[in-house]
Design a protein around this motif. Sequence first.
Motif, PDB file in Angstrom:
ATOM      1  N   ASP A  66       0.877  -1.170   0.000  1.00 40.32           N
ATOM      2  CA  ASP A  66       0.000   0.000   0.000  1.00 40.32           C
ATOM      3  C   ASP A  66       0.914   1.219   0.000  1.00 40.32           C
ATOM      4  OD1 ASP A  66      -1.831   2.046   0.529  1.00 40.32           O
ATOM      5  OD2 ASP A  66      -2.970   0.872   1.977  1.00 40.32           O
ATOM      6  N   ILE A  67       0.913   2.000  -1.099  1.00 36.86           N
ATOM      7  CA  ILE A  67       1.856   3.109  -1.276  1.00 36.86           C
ATOM      8  C   ILE A  67       1.117   4.343  -1.785  1.00 36.86           C
ATOM      9  CG2 ILE A  67       3.809   1.563  -1.674  1.00 36.86           C
ATOM     10  CD1 ILE A  67       3.557   2.088  -4.667  1.00 36.86           C
ATOM     11  N   ASP A  68       1.758   5.485  -1.676  1.00 32.59           N
ATOM     12  CA  ASP A  68       1.140   6.748  -2.083  1.00 32.59           C
ATOM     13  C   ASP A  68       0.954   6.807  -3.596  1.00 32.59           C
ATOM     14  OD1 ASP A  68       1.288   9.760  -2.931  1.00 32.59           O
ATOM     15  OD2 ASP A  68       0.830   9.793  -0.787  1.00 32.59           O
ATOM     16  N   GLY A  69      -0.271   7.128  -4.023  1.00 33.45           N
ATOM     17  CA  GLY A  69      -0.578   7.142  -5.451  1.00 33.45           C
ATOM     18  C   GLY A  69       0.096   8.257  -6.214  1.00 33.45           C
ATOM     19  N   PHE A  70       0.291   9.410  -5.579  1.00 32.48           N
ATOM     20  CA  PHE A  70       0.943  10.531  -6.251  1.00 32.48           C
ATOM     21  C   PHE A  70       2.459  10.342  -6.319  1.00 32.48           C
ATOM     22  CE2 PHE A  70      -3.000  12.805  -5.157  1.00 32.48           C
ATOM     23  CZ  PHE A  70      -3.229  13.504  -6.339  1.00 32.48           C
ATOM     24  N   ASP A  71       3.037   9.775  -5.280  1.00 31.30           N
ATOM     25  CA  ASP A  71       4.492   9.764  -5.145  1.00 31.30           C
ATOM     26  C   ASP A  71       5.190   8.697  -5.975  1.00 31.30           C
ATOM     27  OD1 ASP A  71       4.228  11.829  -3.384  1.00 31.30           O
ATOM     28  OD2 ASP A  71       4.637  10.639  -1.569  1.00 31.30           O
ATOM     29  N   HIS A  72       4.452   7.739  -6.492  1.00 36.69           N
ATOM     30  CA  HIS A  72       5.091   6.612  -7.170  1.00 36.69           C
ATOM     31  C   HIS A  72       4.619   6.486  -8.618  1.00 36.69           C
ATOM     32  CE1 HIS A  72       7.097   5.376  -3.546  1.00 36.69           C
ATOM     33  NE2 HIS A  72       5.953   5.535  -2.889  1.00 36.69           N
ATOM     34  N   SER A  73       5.512   5.995  -9.429  1.00 37.89           N
ATOM     35  CA  SER A  73       5.299   5.962 -10.873  1.00 37.89           C
ATOM     36  C   SER A  73       4.700   4.641 -11.337  1.00 37.89           C
ATOM     37  CB  SER A  73       6.636   6.172 -11.588  1.00 37.89           C
ATOM     38  OG  SER A  73       7.491   5.054 -11.323  1.00 37.89           O
ATOM     39  N   LYS A  74       4.305   4.660 -12.590  1.00 39.58           N
ATOM     40  CA  LYS A  74       3.832   3.440 -13.236  1.00 39.58           C
ATOM     41  C   LYS A  74       4.919   2.376 -13.221  1.00 39.58           C
ATOM     42  CE  LYS A  74       1.842   1.935 -17.662  1.00 39.58           C
ATOM     43  NZ  LYS A  74       1.366   2.412 -18.992  1.00 39.58           N
ATOM     44  N   GLU A  75       6.165   2.796 -13.364  1.00 32.90           N
ATOM     45  CA  GLU A  75       7.281   1.855 -13.380  1.00 32.90           C
ATOM     46  C   GLU A  75       7.457   1.175 -12.015  1.00 32.90           C
ATOM     47  OE1 GLU A  75       7.272   4.229 -16.769  1.00 32.90           O
ATOM     48  OE2 GLU A  75       7.370   4.959 -14.680  1.00 32.90           O
ATOM     49  N   THR A  76       7.246   1.927 -10.929  1.00 30.25           N
ATOM     50  CA  THR A  76       7.343   1.343  -9.593  1.00 30.25           C
ATOM     51  C   THR A  76       6.260   0.294  -9.382  1.00 30.25           C
ATOM     52  OG1 THR A  76       8.332   3.338  -8.658  1.00 30.25           O
ATOM     53  CG2 THR A  76       7.257   1.825  -7.120  1.00 30.25           C
ATOM     54  N   VAL A  77       5.045   0.625  -9.801  1.00 29.42           N
ATOM     55  CA  VAL A  77       3.944  -0.338  -9.681  1.00 29.42           C
ATOM     56  C   VAL A  77       4.242  -1.592 -10.517  1.00 29.42           C
ATOM     57  CG1 VAL A  77       1.473  -0.718 -10.070  1.00 29.42           C
ATOM     58  CG2 VAL A  77       2.284   1.502  -9.209  1.00 29.42           C
ATOM     59  N   ALA A  78       4.769  -1.386 -11.721  1.00 27.29           N
ATOM     60  CA  ALA A  78       5.095  -2.523 -12.583  1.00 27.29           C
ATOM     61  C   ALA A  78       6.169  -3.406 -11.959  1.00 27.29           C
ATOM     62  CB  ALA A  78       5.540  -2.033 -13.953  1.00 27.29           C
ATOM     63  N   LYS A  79       7.158  -2.797 -11.298  1.00 25.55           N
ATOM     64  CA  LYS A  79       8.207  -3.579 -10.640  1.00 25.55           C
ATOM     65  C   LYS A  79       7.621  -4.422  -9.521  1.00 25.55           C
ATOM     66  CE  LYS A  79      12.626  -3.318  -8.196  1.00 25.55           C
ATOM     67  NZ  LYS A  79      12.199  -4.401  -7.279  1.00 25.55           N
TER      68      LYS A  79
END
Length: 269
Positions: A66-79
């Motif tokens: 569970d992470i901040d939606g604004f602070d993290h990128s599509k690439e972070t989610v993909a990782k």
Amino acid sequence: MRRPSLPVLLTALFAVLLTACTAAPDSGADDARTPSGDRWRPRPGTDWQWQLSGRLDTSVDVPVYDIDGFDHSKETVAKLHRDGRKVICYLSTGAWEDFRPDADDFPKSVIGRGNGWEGERWLDIRRTDVLEPLMAERLDMCRDKGFDAVEPDNMDGYRNRTGFPLTADDQLRYNRLLARLAHERGMSVGLKNDLDQIPELVDDFDFAVNEQCAQYGECAELTPFVEADKAVFHVEYELSTDRFCADSRRLELSSLLKKYELDAWRRAC
């Protein structure tokens, strides 16, 4: 009764087949618009990590982040997805934050009293004419980054001094609006705190997120989610694990001890 002739039978059969073929694409389109069957539904006891500050530590061996939606990128989610994790998008939906990139999009008329956190103020959730399009844009961001779910925060303003005469009905209406917007985008959604309204809202939400139910003797109130086979992601800040973990295991909560700043440090039950 007179039997139909062979040509009539063939004509009727052709009509049935034609109807079936032309109807199939419409059915598929409906499924695409309402992908409820594809939503992620975490079950009770699912382990997790909640990190909203500091450099993201992606090495915690848990199935849910569970992470901040604004602070993290599509690439972070993909990782995180490549590592086999589901990812929840944290958003504040009941309070305005002056440090967000869309802060200037909120008119002053919907911004109320401070909620106790620096730079944050309660929102007038009655004004769905203003807030719905703004929240829809935020949820579009979560969807476009690939998040599996949303954690909308500050969902119990009606129980606080917000500067607005909010009622329980106002809160139910707004919380259901957020759930609908998330579901329309194919994401699951968690009910954050708002314990008193769990009986009315458990069917609208896919999981729960709770802070400090053990400290205040409220964890049993989350039982409707567990009985519905839905996870309860729970955090304590001020109690040692030996004071709440036994009850958490009995109630099938997914419990952590965290620091108030919600950095990477965690201690799981």
